[in-house]
Design a protein around this motif. Structure first.
Motif, PDB file in Angstrom:
ATOM      1  N   LEU A   1      56.000  30.951 -20.206  1.00  0.00           N
ATOM      2  CA  LEU A   1      54.823  31.628 -19.656  1.00  0.00           C
ATOM      3  C   LEU A   1      53.567  31.227 -20.420  1.00  0.00           C
ATOM      4  CD1 LEU A   1      53.424  33.639 -17.827  1.00  0.00           C
ATOM      5  CD2 LEU A   1      54.126  35.477 -19.374  1.00  0.00           C
ATOM      6  N   LYS A   2      53.651  31.162 -21.742  1.00  0.00           N
ATOM      7  CA  LYS A   2      52.496  30.743 -22.544  1.00  0.00           C
ATOM      8  C   LYS A   2      52.068  29.324 -22.182  1.00  0.00           C
ATOM      9  CE  LYS A   2      53.438  33.661 -26.595  1.00  0.00           C
ATOM     10  NZ  LYS A   2      53.770  33.662 -28.046  1.00  0.00           N
ATOM     11  N   VAL A   3      53.062  28.442 -21.983  1.00  0.00           N
ATOM     12  CA  VAL A   3      52.745  27.061 -21.624  1.00  0.00           C
ATOM     13  C   VAL A   3      52.076  27.008 -20.250  1.00  0.00           C
ATOM     14  CG1 VAL A   3      53.752  24.809 -21.060  1.00  0.00           C
ATOM     15  CG2 VAL A   3      54.560  26.068 -23.059  1.00  0.00           C
ATOM     16  N   MET A   4      52.565  27.807 -19.314  1.00  0.00           N
ATOM     17  CA  MET A   4      51.984  27.811 -17.977  1.00  0.00           C
ATOM     18  C   MET A   4      50.546  28.335 -17.998  1.00  0.00           C
ATOM     19  SD  MET A   4      55.196  29.046 -15.600  1.00  0.00           S
ATOM     20  CE  MET A   4      54.472  28.476 -14.050  1.00  0.00           C
ATOM     21  N   ARG A   5      50.273  29.278 -18.882  1.00  0.00           N
ATOM     22  CA  ARG A   5      48.921  29.837 -18.955  1.00  0.00           C
ATOM     23  C   ARG A   5      47.888  28.807 -19.413  1.00  0.00           C
ATOM     24  NH1 ARG A   5      50.533  35.560 -21.903  1.00  0.00           N
ATOM     25  NH2 ARG A   5      50.877  36.804 -20.014  1.00  0.00           N
ATOM     26  N   VAL A   6      48.311  27.873 -20.275  1.00  0.00           N
ATOM     27  CA  VAL A   6      47.357  26.892 -20.800  1.00  0.00           C
ATOM     28  C   VAL A   6      47.280  25.642 -19.933  1.00  0.00           C
ATOM     29  CG1 VAL A   6      47.746  27.690 -23.161  1.00  0.00           C
ATOM     30  CG2 VAL A   6      49.021  25.719 -22.315  1.00  0.00           C
ATOM     31  N   GLN A   7      48.113  25.549 -18.879  1.00  0.00           N
ATOM     32  CA  GLN A   7      48.119  24.338 -18.060  1.00  0.00           C
ATOM     33  C   GLN A   7      46.757  24.016 -17.439  1.00  0.00           C
ATOM     34  OE1 GLN A   7      50.254  21.843 -17.570  1.00  0.00           O
ATOM     35  NE2 GLN A   7      51.523  22.794 -19.152  1.00  0.00           N
ATOM     36  N   PRO A   8      45.998  25.000 -16.911  1.00  0.00           N
ATOM     37  CA  PRO A   8      44.676  24.653 -16.362  1.00  0.00           C
ATOM     38  C   PRO A   8      43.763  23.995 -17.396  1.00  0.00           C
ATOM     39  CG  PRO A   8      45.337  26.832 -15.636  1.00  0.00           C
ATOM     40  CD  PRO A   8      46.337  26.424 -16.663  1.00  0.00           C
ATOM     41  N   LYS A   9      43.779  24.479 -18.643  1.00  0.00           N
ATOM     42  CA  LYS A   9      42.956  23.860 -19.684  1.00  0.00           C
ATOM     43  C   LYS A   9      43.438  22.450 -19.993  1.00  0.00           C
ATOM     44  CE  LYS A   9      41.906  28.301 -21.913  1.00  0.00           C
ATOM     45  NZ  LYS A   9      41.993  29.107 -23.157  1.00  0.00           N
ATOM     46  N   LEU A  10      44.761  22.267 -20.007  1.00  0.00           N
ATOM     47  CA  LEU A  10      45.311  20.938 -20.276  1.00  0.00           C
ATOM     48  C   LEU A  10      44.987  19.977 -19.133  1.00  0.00           C
ATOM     49  CD1 LEU A  10      48.828  21.926 -21.655  1.00  0.00           C
ATOM     50  CD2 LEU A  10      46.778  21.366 -22.969  1.00  0.00           C
ATOM     51  N   ASP A  11      45.047  20.480 -17.904  1.00  0.00           N
ATOM     52  CA  ASP A  11      44.706  19.639 -16.751  1.00  0.00           C
ATOM     53  C   ASP A  11      43.246  19.197 -16.812  1.00  0.00           C
ATOM     54  OD1 ASP A  11      47.267  19.915 -15.795  1.00  0.00           O
ATOM     55  OD2 ASP A  11      46.781  21.522 -14.387  1.00  0.00           O
ATOM     56  N   ALA A  12      42.376  20.099 -17.268  1.00  0.00           N
ATOM     57  CA  ALA A  12      40.958  19.746 -17.385  1.00  0.00           C
ATOM     58  C   ALA A  12      40.756  18.646 -18.419  1.00  0.00           C
ATOM     59  CB  ALA A  12      40.148  20.992 -17.761  1.00  0.00           C
ATOM     60  N   ILE A  13      41.482  18.711 -19.521  1.00  0.00           N
ATOM     61  CA  ILE A  13      41.369  17.672 -20.549  1.00  0.00           C
ATOM     62  C   ILE A  13      41.893  16.341 -20.019  1.00  0.00           C
ATOM     63  CG2 ILE A  13      42.238  16.923 -22.807  1.00  0.00           C
ATOM     64  CD1 ILE A  13      42.212  19.841 -23.668  1.00  0.00           C
TER      65      ILE A  13
ATOM     66  N   LYS B   1      56.799  37.443 -12.426  1.00  0.00           N
ATOM     67  CA  LYS B   1      55.766  37.501 -11.392  1.00  0.00           C
ATOM     68  C   LYS B   1      54.522  36.735 -11.822  1.00  0.00           C
ATOM     69  CE  LYS B   1      57.405  41.882  -9.469  1.00  0.00           C
ATOM     70  NZ  LYS B   1      57.154  43.327  -9.282  1.00  0.00           N
ATOM     71  N   GLN B   2      54.169  36.822 -13.113  1.00  0.00           N
ATOM     72  CA  GLN B   2      53.043  36.048 -13.617  1.00  0.00           C
ATOM     73  C   GLN B   2      53.318  34.544 -13.501  1.00  0.00           C
ATOM     74  OE1 GLN B   2      51.153  37.216 -17.424  1.00  0.00           O
ATOM     75  NE2 GLN B   2      52.471  39.027 -17.364  1.00  0.00           N
ATOM     76  N   MET B   3      54.528  34.141 -13.880  1.00  0.00           N
ATOM     77  CA  MET B   3      54.888  32.726 -13.838  1.00  0.00           C
ATOM     78  C   MET B   3      54.849  32.191 -12.408  1.00  0.00           C
ATOM     79  SD  MET B   3      58.026  32.740 -16.597  1.00  0.00           S
ATOM     80  CE  MET B   3      58.237  30.975 -16.692  1.00  0.00           C
ATOM     81  N   ARG B   4      55.364  32.972 -11.476  1.00  0.00           N
ATOM     82  CA  ARG B   4      55.380  32.519 -10.087  1.00  0.00           C
ATOM     83  C   ARG B   4      53.968  32.462  -9.516  1.00  0.00           C
ATOM     84  NH1 ARG B   4      59.643  36.199  -7.105  1.00  0.00           N
ATOM     85  NH2 ARG B   4      59.276  34.733  -5.393  1.00  0.00           N
ATOM     86  N   ALA B   5      53.114  33.389  -9.917  1.00  0.00           N
ATOM     87  CA  ALA B   5      51.725  33.361  -9.455  1.00  0.00           C
ATOM     88  C   ALA B   5      51.015  32.111  -9.965  1.00  0.00           C
ATOM     89  CB  ALA B   5      50.989  34.617  -9.919  1.00  0.00           C
ATOM     90  N   ILE B   6      51.229  31.775 -11.221  1.00  0.00           N
ATOM     91  CA  ILE B   6      50.633  30.556 -11.791  1.00  0.00           C
ATOM     92  C   ILE B   6      51.173  29.321 -11.082  1.00  0.00           C
ATOM     93  CG2 ILE B   6      50.432  29.139 -13.868  1.00  0.00           C
ATOM     94  CD1 ILE B   6      50.582  31.758 -15.498  1.00  0.00           C
ATOM     95  N   GLN B   7      52.490  29.320 -10.812  1.00  0.00           N
ATOM     96  CA  GLN B   7      53.104  28.185 -10.120  1.00  0.00           C
ATOM     97  C   GLN B   7      52.496  28.005  -8.737  1.00  0.00           C
ATOM     98  OE1 GLN B   7      56.114  26.418 -11.503  1.00  0.00           O
ATOM     99  NE2 GLN B   7      55.358  24.926 -10.037  1.00  0.00           N
ATOM    100  N   ARG B   8      52.333  29.109  -8.002  1.00  0.00           N
ATOM    101  CA  ARG B   8      51.757  29.026  -6.659  1.00  0.00           C
ATOM    102  C   ARG B   8      50.325  28.512  -6.707  1.00  0.00           C
ATOM    103  NH1 ARG B   8      54.692  33.945  -5.827  1.00  0.00           N
ATOM    104  NH2 ARG B   8      52.825  35.123  -6.374  1.00  0.00           N
ATOM    105  N   ALA B   9      49.559  28.958  -7.705  1.00  0.00           N
ATOM    106  CA  ALA B   9      48.173  28.514  -7.832  1.00  0.00           C
ATOM    107  C   ALA B   9      48.099  27.013  -8.111  1.00  0.00           C
ATOM    108  CB  ALA B   9      47.484  29.297  -8.954  1.00  0.00           C
TER     109      ALA B   9
END
Length: 234
Positions: free
Chosen positions: A59-71, A222-230
């Motif tokens: 879950l922590k890794v999924m939360r930082v994925q948008p920042k990593l994608d931006a980099i 539920k948080q993980m699935r929401a991030i995955q869907r986004a």
């Protein structure tokens, strides 16, 4: 009395598992198939806490994925030998550190399970007690499943588990490939192995599937699935 088999270099792990299997057979249920299932359940209970830690790490890794994608987007197009890649990696490492995320944290249960898996393979392939030992439709736990039910259960349960598990950093196409290819490889690998080993693996898979279903219904899931869907939205 049956002599203890030689498990080779894995004897330090295989011997305790073999003795535990015999103990379950002698004092819990006098059937080698059910003894394998009970041993598998006990093994998965031991792995429950590491699995929960792995889920929280994912879950922590999924939360930082948008920042990593931006980099990655910022440094897109760099050649492999471009010195700016070091800057990109440093920025990504800083994000992981700041968020307390570890991209390898989700691998902990697999790392713990692999040595024991090889030890279980040794035990269930070479334990003399399993020869001609029957369980339900299986006439011999030391021989392959004559009806091929267990390999099919392994393929189906792995597919379902992979399909419903959110994967941090995985794009949809990669996720679909993993959900199909890995179960087929494992299922056909075990197709001609001892059915006792397939019984262990199928039981573990079904427990893993139940665990993932429970995780998906939890707030973390539920948080993980929401991030995955986004991430999968175009």
């Amino acid at each position: 009395m049956v002599s203890q088999p030689d498990f080779g270099w894995l004897r330090f792990l295989a011997t305790p598992l073999y003795l535990a299997l015999r103990l379950i057979y002698s004092h819990a249920i006098a059937n080698w198939g059910w003894a394998i299932i009970l041993l598998t359940v006990a093994f998965n209970l031991v792995l429950l806490w590491p699995r929960l830690l792995a889920v929280k790490s994912s879950l922590k890794v999924m939360r930082v994925q948008p920042k990593l994608d931006a980099i990655r987007k910022q440094y897109a197009g760099l050649k492999l030998n471009d010195p700016r890649r070091a800057e990109m990696n440093a920025e990504m490492t800083a994000i992981y550190k700041a968020e307390g995320a570890n991209m390898y944290g989700g691998c902990l249960p697999a790392l713990l399970q692999m040595p024991l898996l090889f030890a279980c393979y040794r035990v269930l392939q070479h334990a003399p007690e399993l020869r001609h030992a029957a369980w339900l439709w299986l006439p011999d736990l030391a021989a392959p499943d004559p009806l091929h039910i267990l390999p099919l259960v392994i393929i189906a349960s792995m597919f379902l588990t992979q399909w419903i598990t959110p994967m941090p950093g995985a794009d949809p196409s990669q996720r679909r490939i993993l959900a199909v290819v890995m179960p087929l490889i494992m299922g056909f690998t075990l197709w001609h192995y001892a059915s006792g080993l397939s019984l262990y693996w199928a039981t573990g898979n079904l427990i893993g599937l139940a665990f993932q279903l429970a995780v998906n219904r939890s707030p973390i899931g539920k948080q993980m699935r929401a991030i995955q869907r986004a991430r999968e939205k175009p």
